[in-house]
Design a protein around this motif. Structure first.
Motif, short mmCIF file in Angstrom:
data_model
loop_
_atom_site.label_atom_id
_atom_site.label_comp_id
_atom_site.label_asym_id
_atom_site.label_seq_id
_atom_site.Cartn_x
_atom_site.Cartn_y
_atom_site.Cartn_z
N SER A 75 0.84 -1.20 0.00
CA SER A 75 0.00 0.00 0.00
C SER A 75 0.87 1.25 0.00
O SER A 75 1.52 1.56 0.98
N TYR A 76 0.87 1.94 -1.12
CA TYR A 76 1.68 3.15 -1.30
C TYR A 76 0.80 4.37 -1.18
O TYR A 76 -0.29 4.41 -1.75
N LYS A 77 1.27 5.37 -0.42
CA LYS A 77 0.50 6.62 -0.33
C LYS A 77 1.23 7.70 -1.10
O LYS A 77 2.45 7.80 -1.01
N GLY A 78 0.50 8.50 -1.83
CA GLY A 78 1.12 9.61 -2.56
C GLY A 78 1.54 10.71 -1.58
O GLY A 78 1.38 10.58 -0.36
N GLY A 79 2.08 11.81 -2.12
CA GLY A 79 2.52 12.92 -1.27
C GLY A 79 1.34 13.62 -0.60
O GLY A 79 0.19 13.45 -1.00
N LYS A 80 1.67 14.43 0.41
CA LYS A 80 0.63 15.16 1.15
C LYS A 80 -0.06 16.17 0.24
O LYS A 80 0.54 16.70 -0.69
N THR A 81 -1.32 16.46 0.55
CA THR A 81 -2.02 17.54 -0.16
C THR A 81 -2.05 18.77 0.77
O THR A 81 -1.73 18.64 1.96
N ILE A 82 -2.51 19.91 0.25
CA ILE A 82 -2.51 21.10 1.11
C ILE A 82 -3.48 20.94 2.27
O ILE A 82 -3.31 21.57 3.31
N ASN A 83 -4.48 20.08 2.13
CA ASN A 83 -5.42 19.88 3.24
C ASN A 83 -4.79 19.14 4.41
O ASN A 83 -5.35 19.09 5.50
N ASP A 84 -3.63 18.53 4.17
CA ASP A 84 -2.95 17.82 5.27
C ASP A 84 -2.11 18.77 6.11
O ASP A 84 -1.53 18.37 7.12
N ILE A 85 -1.98 20.02 5.66
CA ILE A 85 -1.04 20.94 6.32
C ILE A 85 -1.79 22.01 7.11
O ILE A 85 -2.70 22.65 6.59
N ALA A 86 -1.39 22.17 8.37
CA ALA A 86 -1.99 23.25 9.18
C ALA A 86 -0.91 24.28 9.46
O ALA A 86 0.07 23.99 10.13
N LEU A 87 -1.07 25.47 8.90
CA LEU A 87 -0.09 26.55 9.09
C LEU A 87 -0.82 27.81 9.54
O LEU A 87 -1.99 28.00 9.18
N PRO A 88 -0.15 28.68 10.29
CA PRO A 88 -0.80 29.96 10.61
C PRO A 88 -1.21 30.68 9.31
O PRO A 88 -0.50 30.58 8.30
N GLU A 89 -2.35 31.37 9.38
CA GLU A 89 -2.92 31.98 8.18
C GLU A 89 -1.97 32.92 7.43
O GLU A 89 -2.02 33.03 6.20
N GLU A 90 -1.11 33.62 8.20
CA GLU A 90 -0.27 34.64 7.56
C GLU A 90 0.85 34.01 6.72
O GLU A 90 1.51 34.69 5.94
N ILE A 91 1.07 32.71 6.87
CA ILE A 91 2.13 32.08 6.06
C ILE A 91 1.56 31.57 4.74
O ILE A 91 0.63 30.76 4.71
N GLN A 92 2.11 32.08 3.66
CA GLN A 92 1.67 31.65 2.31
C GLN A 92 2.24 30.24 2.05
O GLN A 92 3.43 30.00 2.26
N LEU A 93 1.37 29.33 1.59
CA LEU A 93 1.81 27.95 1.37
C LEU A 93 2.18 27.74 -0.11
O LEU A 93 1.44 28.14 -1.00
N TYR A 94 3.33 27.11 -0.35
CA TYR A 94 3.74 26.75 -1.71
C TYR A 94 3.91 25.25 -1.76
O TYR A 94 4.74 24.70 -1.06
N LYS A 95 3.14 24.61 -2.62
CA LYS A 95 3.21 23.14 -2.69
C LYS A 95 4.25 22.75 -3.73
O LYS A 95 3.98 22.78 -4.93
N LEU A 96 5.43 22.39 -3.25
CA LEU A 96 6.50 22.00 -4.15
C LEU A 96 6.84 20.53 -3.88
O LEU A 96 8.00 20.14 -3.81
#
Ligand SMILES: Cc1ncc(COP(=O)(O)O)c(C=O)c1O
Length: 371
Positions: free
Chosen positions: A17-38
């Motif tokens: 059972s292989y899981k792909g990479g995390k999605t942005i919904n898996d990440i909890a960051l303070p609102e002021e930090i802009q998220l870049y999915k690389l």
């Protein structure tokens, strides 16, 4: 919990059972930090506008079943490849991984063997294990991840069915020169197929990079694997295709499900194939950003590999999980790739201008902490 092996197939559990990479919904960051999915090698400029237009046209018809077969899509692919191949050479799928799964189901039974070269894309192994096949690893060779073609040929037995090469490779970003592929294909026995995963081909610019096409045209046992998730920017629609000699593809059609092709994916993918401008803008953006990131990596003295793809592999000075966490503090999602056979390494996808600026800033700060 132990499951009843008569009812629950042990091959479908555990390592398979292989899981792909995390999605942005898996990440909890303070609102002021802009998220870049690389972390998933997605297209930094988004989907092709032509694909969006095509999608909008089909939306009112979602209650209608799609075409019974993928023949319209295959005609489009035949034209895309300059009519050098026929519609029988192509097979459409619900993503690159869906095609990889079909290949395993079509050609692997218990007791068979596959050969992979780690670091490699995880699902090759996962799908083989599900079929009860044995996975033989002939690793790429240090220091530049070159292919051990002789090692692979020596590892072939009467049980070998599939050999996987990825060109350009994920997660290393390196490529296999045409001479090495020529050599491998030339010595391939009839009972073995070379699975030639070229999902990142648009980004390769090395002179001696080759598509799988010449080998397929020469009637060799080679299956090309392609995806609409990368350069075409349609990762969310799950579309892919392969090409191989008709004998192989017509056999594989036997495991296609009825109405397998979804109308939204098919129309968008056909439009994206026509959108040459979108592809060249994507490739240009990736090349430009890549150069800026190389300069930064040189400046901070990072260990990295030059890439023929839309991501770069680096070996940070700390554990990959620590580095992943550090980068996240700056809003950057990057991908540890130990499960691809590259322990201690991180794969960073190329993003847009803003993402590159954020990445360079974060790399400078994180490396300053450890070096
Ligand atoms: C080497 C390689 N092959 C195949 C795929 C699968 O592509 P898709 O997203 O269409 O399933 C990927 C996706 O990351 C990949 O990196």
């Amino acid at each position: 919990m132990k499951t009843n092996p008569v009812l629950f197939n042990p091959l479908l559990q555990g390592k398979a059972s292989y899981k792909g990479g995390k999605t942005i919904n898996d990440i909890a960051l303070p609102e002021e930090i802009q998220l870049y999915k690389l972390s998933s090698n997605e297209n930094p400029i988004g989907p092709s506008p032509k694909a969006i237009e095509a999608l909008n046209k089909v939306l009112p018809n979602l209650h209608i079943y799609p075409d019974r077969t993928d023949i319209r899509f295959r005609e489009k692919l035949r034209d895309f490849y300059g009519k050098t191949m026929s519609v029988d050479h192509f097979l459409c799928s619900n993503s690159g991984v869906a095609l990889l799964e079909m290949i395993s189901r079509a050609f692997l039974q218990e007791g068979n063997e596959i050969i992979i070269s780690n670091p490699a894309f995880g699902p090759y192994e996962m799908f083989a294990l599900k079929q009860g096949a044995k996975v033989i690893d002939i690793p790429l060779m240090e220091p530049d991840f070159s292919l051990d073609a002789d090692g692979i040929l020596d590892a072939i037995t009467e049980n070998t069915r599939l050999i996987y090469v990825t060109n350009p490779n994920n997660p290393t970003g390196t490529y296999i020169p045409q001479d090495d592929i020529d050599y491998l294909v030339e010595h391939l026995p009839d009972h073995v197929i070379l699975v030639y995963d070229e999902v990142y081909f648009h980004f390769a610019d090395a002179e001696d990079f080759s598509l799988a096409m010449p080998y397929v045209l020469a009637d060799k046992n080679v299956i090309a694997v392609n995806s609409f998730a990368k350069s075409y920017g349609l990762a969310g629609l799950r579309m892919g295709y392969g090409y191989a000699k008709p004998e192989i593809m017509n056999y594989m059609r036997n495991i296609q499900r009825p109405f397998f092709i979804n109308i939204a994916g098919m129309e968008a993918a056909m439009a994206a194939l026509d959108d040459k401008e979108h592809i060249s803008a994507t490739v240009k953006m990736v090349q430009t950003q890549k150069e800026k990131i190389y300069s930064c990596l040189e400046q901070i003295g990072a260990k990295y590999w030059r890439s023929q793809s839309n991501f770069i592999l680096i070996k940070p000075p700390v554990s990959e999980s620590q580095f992943e966490q550090d980068m996240l503090q700056y809003g950057l999602m990057v991908r540890p790739v130990a499960n691809f056979g590259a322990p201690g390494c991180i794969r960073i996808s190329i993003g847009n201008d803003a993402a590159t600026d954020a990445l360079i800033k974060a790399l400078n700060q994180v490396y300053a902490k450890y070096t």
